[in-house]
Design an enzyme around this catalytic site. Structure first.
Site, short mmCIF file in Angstrom:
data_model
loop_
_atom_site.label_atom_id
_atom_site.label_comp_id
_atom_site.label_asym_id
_atom_site.label_seq_id
_atom_site.Cartn_x
_atom_site.Cartn_y
_atom_site.Cartn_z
N LYS A 53 0.79 -1.24 0.00
CA LYS A 53 0.00 0.00 0.00
C LYS A 53 0.82 1.29 0.00
O LYS A 53 0.32 2.37 0.33
CB LYS A 53 -1.01 0.04 1.17
CG LYS A 53 -1.85 -1.19 1.33
CD LYS A 53 -2.37 -1.76 0.05
CE LYS A 53 -3.42 -0.90 -0.62
NZ LYS A 53 -3.76 -1.47 -1.97
N HIS A 115 7.08 -7.48 -2.18
CA HIS A 115 6.89 -6.76 -0.91
C HIS A 115 7.84 -7.29 0.16
O HIS A 115 7.68 -6.99 1.34
CB HIS A 115 5.45 -6.95 -0.40
CG HIS A 115 4.40 -6.23 -1.19
ND1 HIS A 115 4.53 -4.93 -1.59
CD2 HIS A 115 3.19 -6.64 -1.63
CE1 HIS A 115 3.44 -4.56 -2.25
NE2 HIS A 115 2.61 -5.58 -2.29
N SER A 145 -4.37 3.02 4.45
CA SER A 145 -4.57 2.37 3.16
C SER A 145 -4.60 0.85 3.32
O SER A 145 -5.43 0.16 2.71
CB SER A 145 -3.45 2.79 2.20
OG SER A 145 -3.68 2.28 0.92
P1 A3P Z 1 -5.03 4.88 -0.79
O1 A3P Z 1 -5.65 3.64 -0.24
O2 A3P Z 1 -4.52 5.80 0.27
O3 A3P Z 1 -5.91 5.58 -1.76
P2 A3P Z 1 -0.35 -0.29 -3.68
O4 A3P Z 1 -0.35 -0.15 -5.14
O5 A3P Z 1 1.00 -0.42 -3.08
O6 A3P Z 1 -1.31 -1.34 -3.23
O7 A3P Z 1 -0.85 1.11 -3.08
C1 A3P Z 1 -2.18 1.53 -3.21
C2 A3P Z 1 -2.27 2.94 -2.74
O8 A3P Z 1 -1.63 3.79 -3.70
C3 A3P Z 1 -3.72 3.42 -2.63
O9 A3P Z 1 -3.72 4.42 -1.62
C4 A3P Z 1 -3.91 4.00 -4.01
O10 A3P Z 1 -5.01 4.89 -4.12
C5 A3P Z 1 -2.58 4.72 -4.18
N1 A3P Z 1 -2.30 5.06 -5.58
C6 A3P Z 1 -2.30 4.24 -6.65
N2 A3P Z 1 -2.09 4.94 -7.77
C7 A3P Z 1 -1.96 6.25 -7.40
C8 A3P Z 1 -1.75 7.46 -8.13
N3 A3P Z 1 -1.65 7.48 -9.43
N4 A3P Z 1 -1.67 8.60 -7.40
C9 A3P Z 1 -1.77 8.61 -6.06
N5 A3P Z 1 -2.00 7.48 -5.33
C10 A3P Z 1 -2.08 6.31 -6.00
#
Ligand code: A3P
Length: 301
Positions: A53, A115, A145
């Site tokens: 996340k 991860h 998140s």
């Molecule tokens: P939130 O839950 O705070 O919205 P991962 O890809 O490691 O699983 O992380 C997911 C998190 O990254 C989520 O956070 C998601 O919304 C955010 N995320 C993914 N793409 C993004 C982007 N283009 N800009 C900002 N945040 C992004």
């Protein structure tokens, strides 16, 4: 390559957490361990590393566009990002394990996601001196998140309510272990392994274009400015949320009615979750756990 088989996916269940080499894990990331441990990295591999996340999908998509954005257009319209960038340690019944997906990648360089905390990364990545891009996110937003992700993802452990989850987060009882050890372990690695770029989610939100420029210079790419600007636009939160290949809407184990994968994409959303008491407790624990590292985070921008 086919996208996951949804009937098989629905048979998967919420796993129990157990200790694996000192790190909390679930079976989906340890069942294929022999093959993960013995995975053969290549010198031109790019390993994307994050605590869950922290922006994994975001950096994966950025790298994919930088390397392959101008290749076959059907790659961008029919291959979900999790197939283009295999999740090394993943071993779910409905799709080939990450090691197999990585071994069969037709592209070069291979973009591979993990991860794993630094001590569990397969040794061939170090031997081959592969490039590594690490993205870290501040603990408070990362915890929020992760909480929403565990709520909506049926192959993650049951999170309980927010307070229960937060207590577990502070104890490191999450899949892939303590956030604190992960971000600081990889930060220290930077001192002895120069092929590692350590990035911050907050910097990416603040100025994606600037971060893309850093990334290109680390990777030795001379991507023209117009191309970088195009990529910067295409990887903004709203664009990725609309894009079926990056928004995880093709994954049936995720219930977007509970919480979407592309949820908010903000720095500082923790303020909508932490009570004053939780924040004080968290800061106390943080000070203690992070006392021996120099890595510094921003919880607002
Ligand atoms: P939130 O839950 O705070 O919205 P991962 O890809 O490691 O699983 O992380 C997911 C998190 O990254 C989520 O956070 C998601 O919304 C955010 N995320 C993914 N793409 C993004 C982007 N283009 N800009 C900002 N945040 C992004």
């Amino acid at each position: 390559m086919e996208i996951p088989d949804s009937s098989l996916m629905k048979q998967l269940s919420r796993p129990e957490l157990f200790d694996f080499e000192g790190v909390s894990m679930v079976q989906y990331f340890t069942d294929n361990w022999e093959k993960v441990k013995n995975f053969q990295a290549r010198p031109d591999d790019i390993l994307i590393v994050t605590y869950p996340k922290a922006g994994t999908t975001w950096i994966s998509y950025i790298l994919d566009l930088l390397y392959f954005g101008n290749d076959a257009p059907e790659r961008q319209t029919s291959q979900p990002i999790y197939m283009r960038v295999p999740f090394l340690e993943s071993c779910f019944k409905m799709m080939p394990p990450g090691t197999e997906l990585a071994d069969n990648l037709p592209t070069s360089p291979r973009l591979i996601k993990t991860h794993l905390p630094v001590q569990l990364v397969p040794k061939s990545f170090w031997e081959q001196n592969s490039r590594i891009v690490y993205v870290a996110r501040n603990a408070k937003d990362n915890a929020v998140s992760y909480f929403h992700f565990d709520r909506m993802n049926m192959v993650q452990p049951e999170p309980g309510d927010w307070n229960t989850f937060l207590q577990k987060f502070m104890e490191g009882k999450n899949v892939f272990g303590p956030w604190y050890d992960h971000v600081s372990g990889w930060w220290e690695k930077k001192l002895t392994y120069s092929n590692l770029l350590y990035m911050f989610y907050e910097d990416l939100v603040e100025d994606t274009g600037r971060e893309l420029e850093h990334l290109c210079s680390f990777l030795g790419l001379s991507t023209p400015i117009e191309e970088r600007e195009k990529i910067t636009k295409g990887v903004q939160f709203d664009a990725m949320k609309q894009n079926k290949m990056t928004n995880y809407s093709t994954v049936p184990v995720m219930d977007f009615k509970i919480s979407p994968f592309m949820r908010k994409g903000k720095v500082g959303d923790w303020k909508n979750h932490f009570t004053v008491a939780q924040n004080e407790q968290f800061d106390e624990v943080y000070k203690q756990k992070m006392k021996n590292t120099t890595v510094k985070f921003r919880t607002e921008i």
